[in-house]
Design an enzyme around this catalytic site. Structure first.
Site, PDB file in Angstrom:
ATOM      1  N   ASP A 184      -6.043  27.426   7.774  1.00  0.00           N
ATOM      2  CA  ASP A 184      -5.554  26.302   8.572  1.00  0.00           C
ATOM      3  C   ASP A 184      -6.667  25.267   8.686  1.00  0.00           C
ATOM      4  O   ASP A 184      -7.742  25.436   8.110  1.00  0.00           O
ATOM      5  CB  ASP A 184      -5.090  26.764   9.955  1.00  0.00           C
ATOM      6  CG  ASP A 184      -3.904  25.955  10.458  1.00  0.00           C
ATOM      7  OD1 ASP A 184      -4.044  24.723  10.588  1.00  0.00           O
ATOM      8  OD2 ASP A 184      -2.836  26.542  10.708  1.00  0.00           O
ATOM      9  N   HIS A 256      -2.386  21.083   6.822  1.00  0.00           N
ATOM     10  CA  HIS A 256      -3.257  22.050   7.498  1.00  0.00           C
ATOM     11  C   HIS A 256      -4.361  22.524   6.555  1.00  0.00           C
ATOM     12  O   HIS A 256      -4.629  23.717   6.423  1.00  0.00           O
ATOM     13  CB  HIS A 256      -2.433  23.233   8.009  1.00  0.00           C
ATOM     14  CG  HIS A 256      -1.576  22.892   9.197  1.00  0.00           C
ATOM     15  ND1 HIS A 256      -2.096  22.598  10.435  1.00  0.00           N
ATOM     16  CD2 HIS A 256      -0.221  22.783   9.319  1.00  0.00           C
ATOM     17  CE1 HIS A 256      -1.109  22.331  11.285  1.00  0.00           C
ATOM     18  NE2 HIS A 256       0.044  22.431  10.629  1.00  0.00           N
ATOM     19  N   GLU A 319       4.347  20.520   8.858  1.00  0.00           N
ATOM     20  CA  GLU A 319       3.543  19.481   9.506  1.00  0.00           C
ATOM     21  C   GLU A 319       2.561  18.810   8.543  1.00  0.00           C
ATOM     22  O   GLU A 319       1.354  18.772   8.780  1.00  0.00           O
ATOM     23  CB  GLU A 319       2.786  20.096  10.691  1.00  0.00           C
ATOM     24  CG  GLU A 319       3.709  20.634  11.769  1.00  0.00           C
ATOM     25  CD  GLU A 319       2.967  21.298  12.910  1.00  0.00           C
ATOM     26  OE1 GLU A 319       3.448  21.208  14.050  1.00  0.00           O
ATOM     27  OE2 GLU A 319       1.916  21.922  12.668  1.00  0.00           O
TER      28      GLU A 319
END
Length: 749
Positions: A184, A256, A319
């Site tokens: 991440d 990410h 995202e």
């Protein structure tokens, strides 16, 4: 006569079993009482031909209850038979028969045998004091093939031994999938031999955010380097395999990616430099879809695939801001060259290309539901987290899906009153809400429902610093997830399930597990009453033990005894607690009320809030509770990409001169202040007159806490329109995504 007596004994056994329901979680599909009892022996004789690996696990779980020795099948007290001709879907099924002389397990596979042992362990735990187990026959199998738990080790890292403990918890409650979130923005946690800088650089960050996000506070302490070597990865995978649990690794892409870019900045659209994120949230710098990047990811996946034998490799896909891609000449050329519609099409191109490579290695990809953007890759499975729509869309297009909607399955949310809980991400997901979830959306027909592989809960660790906190957040909610995944949950009988949960606490105590005791605490609910509100208190225990005060003092055993919902006629603070045998048994719950002329009145919303942030529905806006800006728990309503259009019915003409409401700003979590607000009045709920209009600057100057003078009004209806900020602009976390609007109490004075 003998036959009649035998039938009587069977009926009596069923009555006894029904009255003393087995404390099993998940509860089996079918339990049949038999006559007699099996006495737990001091020396438990196990058939020498039992599957060794699973049997050793069984012996290790019960060392304080009995001793074990091997024996011939003829006099063994635990025997096993493998069933012939396995049919599809029966891999995890088993039959467990307990008679006075012996316990007989039958299954098609060793996995089924292992699951039967989990049931047997719980039964022995329940009857260990009396030593007498009622004879019974259990026929059992799960409803869903994927019953998973996720663990984020990037925001905060957990040791190999702690990860093994986590896997043990899954095994205890018959979950079969461990989703390991390994990369991440805040850290890269898996050794990749071809790219050593991933762990040399990407596994550490200069500091970490602490406290609530809105505090914007950092600890100033270097974090890491923390990562798992490939040998440690193999060790964990083997440990899980021994417990018949599949480990699914997650390697995030295309978003990410900051930790990876800190090590290899050439994989970005801009030159950098980059560093692993110290804040939580979403960041604009992502993998650039160029050949160099794909070669890097393919090489990474080669090593990952060798370490993890799972059918699915999780590639994230969530995202991913498109800001950098919009500004990148290479990306724009790629869009033109491949006739892609836009940057969302480019995301689909990215996922398709990765899927093709993973498929070439004999594996499949699964990703968060944003991989649906621009069109789903041919063989991809979807993990539906933003709600249920991703899973519905996937299933209707004949793609497999795992349901993990945040409203029910995010265990980083609060599970009790935020004021008495450790810091959490936000939301409100108590035990009963998890238990109420049905993974099969009602929008699917029987054929489409076959594409729902199962259910999973996720534990993101932004606010979870150590393993004791991990335990607190997953227990007891993991038990509810277990029964939902097994297919035997029944929300109508939640209290019965809750009793079984409490019985399981004894086992967790023996294991020194730091589980949440939120169900013992007082739960408060605001309800309409006499043209105002009342506060309804409840607990998992006898409500006669609840004591409360209305003057803000801490309740004692001599305080008022709760009997009926407490009327809240004016602004006050109610404190409550549960007492048993004269002793305080719960945390002290505190609730402040700010009563205005809208409190408890009828309210309607034109558009409904997101399910993740909808506790109490529209009534939350007139329940007399002012939301805490540091805790996005049950006191706020959250709307993604939607305006708030609320109409309040006073019942009769009501005079007032002031209107107030609150909105939030937390850009790291995509939460933006409202763009504008308008206030209207009406006497007929049809013709509304505008009496006040607020612009963006007014709201920003007030920092979202709006109180406005509207002159002398006397009206029956009040309408408040609060405009969402819309699409998040470039330069902000989540750019190009729909902004969140959080709104709280709408009051008038």
């Amino acid at each position: 006569m003998v036959r009649t007596f035998f039938v009587f004994l069977v009926l009596l056994s069923n009555i006894i079993l029904a009255q003393n329901k087995l404390n099993l979680i998940p509860y089996p599909q079918k339990v049949e009482a038999l006559t007699g009892e099996f006495i737990i022996p001091e020396n438990f004789k196990l058939d020498e031909s039992l599957p060794k690996q699973e049997t050793e696990y069984f012996k290790k779980r019960l060392p304080s209850i009995t001793k074990f020795k091997t024996s011939k099948k003829i006099d063994a007290q635990l025997i096993y038979s493998q069933l012939p001709k396995i049919s599809e879907g029966k891999e995890e099924s088993y039959i467990l028969e307990i008679s006075p002389k012996q316990i007989h397990i039958q299954s098609y596979t060793r996995q089924g045998y292992f699951l039967a042992l989990q049931t047997l362990i719980q039964i022995i735990e329940q009857y260990k004091d009396s030593k007498n187990i009622p004879a019974m026959k259990i026929e059992d199998q799960p409803k869903f093939a994927w019953r998973g738990m996720h663990l984020d080790v990037c925001r905060h890292f957990f040791t190999v031994e702690e990860v093994k403990q986590y896997i043990d918890y899954l095994a205890m409650y018959k979950l079969n999938t461990f989703h390991w979130h390994l990369t991440d923005d805040q850290g890269w946690r898996i050794e990749i031999k071809k790219y050593p800088k991933l762990t040399q650089i990407g596994s550490k960050r200069k500091e970490s955010m602490i406290g609530a996000y809105v505090d914007n506070t950092f600890d100033g302490k270097p974090y890491g380097p923390y990562f798992y070597t490939q040998e440690q990865i193999k060790e964990v995978v083997k440990y899980a395999q021994d417990r018949h649990i599949t480990v699914v690794p997650e390697i995030e892409m295309p978003g990410h990616a900051l930790a990876a870019l800190s090590a290899y900045p050439e994989l970005a659209c801009t030159k950098g430099p980059f560093e692993a994120a110290t804040k939580w949230g979403v960041f604009d710098d992502v993998f650039c879809p160029k050949d160099e990047t794909f070669k890097f990811l393919e090489n990474v996946l080669d090593e990952v695939i060798k370490l993890f034998p799972s059918q699915y490799i999780h590639i994230g896909g969530d995202e991913c801001p498109k800001t950098r891609w919009k500004e990148c000449a290479h990306c724009q050329e790629l869009i033109k060259k491949n006739n892609l519609k836009d940057e969302h099409g480019l995301q689909s191109y990215f996922i398709h290309r990765i899927e093709k490579y993973v498929n070439s290695k004999g594996r499949k990809i699964i990703g968060w539901d944003e991989i649906l953007e621009g069109g789903l890759a041919p063989n991809a499975a979807v993990m539906s987290w933003t709600g249920v729509n991703g899973g519905i869309e996937a299933a209707k297009s004949k793609h497999f899906a795992v349901m993990t909607p945040g409203a029910y399955c995010y265990f980083d949310h609060y599970q009790g009153d935020p004021q008495s809980e450790p810091n959490a991400f936000g939301g409100f997901t108590p035990l009963d809400k998890v238990y109420s979830y049905n993974p099969i959306p009602s929008e699917l027909n029987a054929e489409q429902a076959k594409y729902i592989m199962g259910v999973q809960a996720n534990l993101w660790t932004e606010y979870i610093l150590d393993f004791k906190h991990v335990q607190y957040m997953i227990f007891p909610r993991l038990m509810a997830l277990s029964e939902v995944g097994w297919g035997t949950s029944d929300p109508k009988n939640y209290k019965e399930f809750e009793n079984r949960v409490i019985s399981q606490f004894k086992v967790l105590d023996q294991m020194n597990v730091n589980y949440a005791k939120s169900i013992y605490n007082i739960s408060g609910k605001v309800i309409p009453a006499n043209n105002g509100i009342a506060y309804e208190l409840s607990t998992s225990q006898n409500s006669n033990g609840i004591r409360y005060t209305l003057d803000g003092t801490v309740p004692t055993i001599n305080s008022k005894t709760y009997q009926n919902p407490v009327s809240i006629p004016n602004s006050l603070t109610i404190k409550s607690a549960y007492f048993e045998d004269g002793q305080l048994k719960s945390a002290v719950s505190t609730q402040e009320f700010t009563v205005s002329k809208t409190t408890g009145k009828k309210i309607s919303l034109e558009q409904q809030p997101s399910e993740n942030y909808s506790f109490g529905g529209a009534f939350t806006l007139v329940d007399g509770i002012i939301g805490n800006s540091r805790q996005l728990g049950k006191t706020w309503l959250g709307f993604q990409g939607k305006d708030v259009v609320a109409v309040i019915d006073f019942g009769n003409k009501t005079g007032f001169s002031e209107v107030y409401f609150n909105t939030l700003e937390n850009k790291g979590s995509w939460i933006h202040l409202a763009k504008s607000a308008k206030i209207f009045v009406s006497d007929d709920n049809k013709n509304f007159k505008l009496i006040k209009e607020l612009g963006k600057e007014d709201i920003q100057n007030a920092k979202g806490k709006i109180t406005v003078n509207v002159g002398s009004q006397n009206t029956k209806y009040l309408k408040v329109i609060i405009e969402n900020a819309g699409i998040i602009p470039a330069g902000n976390p989540g750019a190009d995504s729909k902004a969140w609007l959080f709104v709280d109490e709408i009051g008038v004075n």
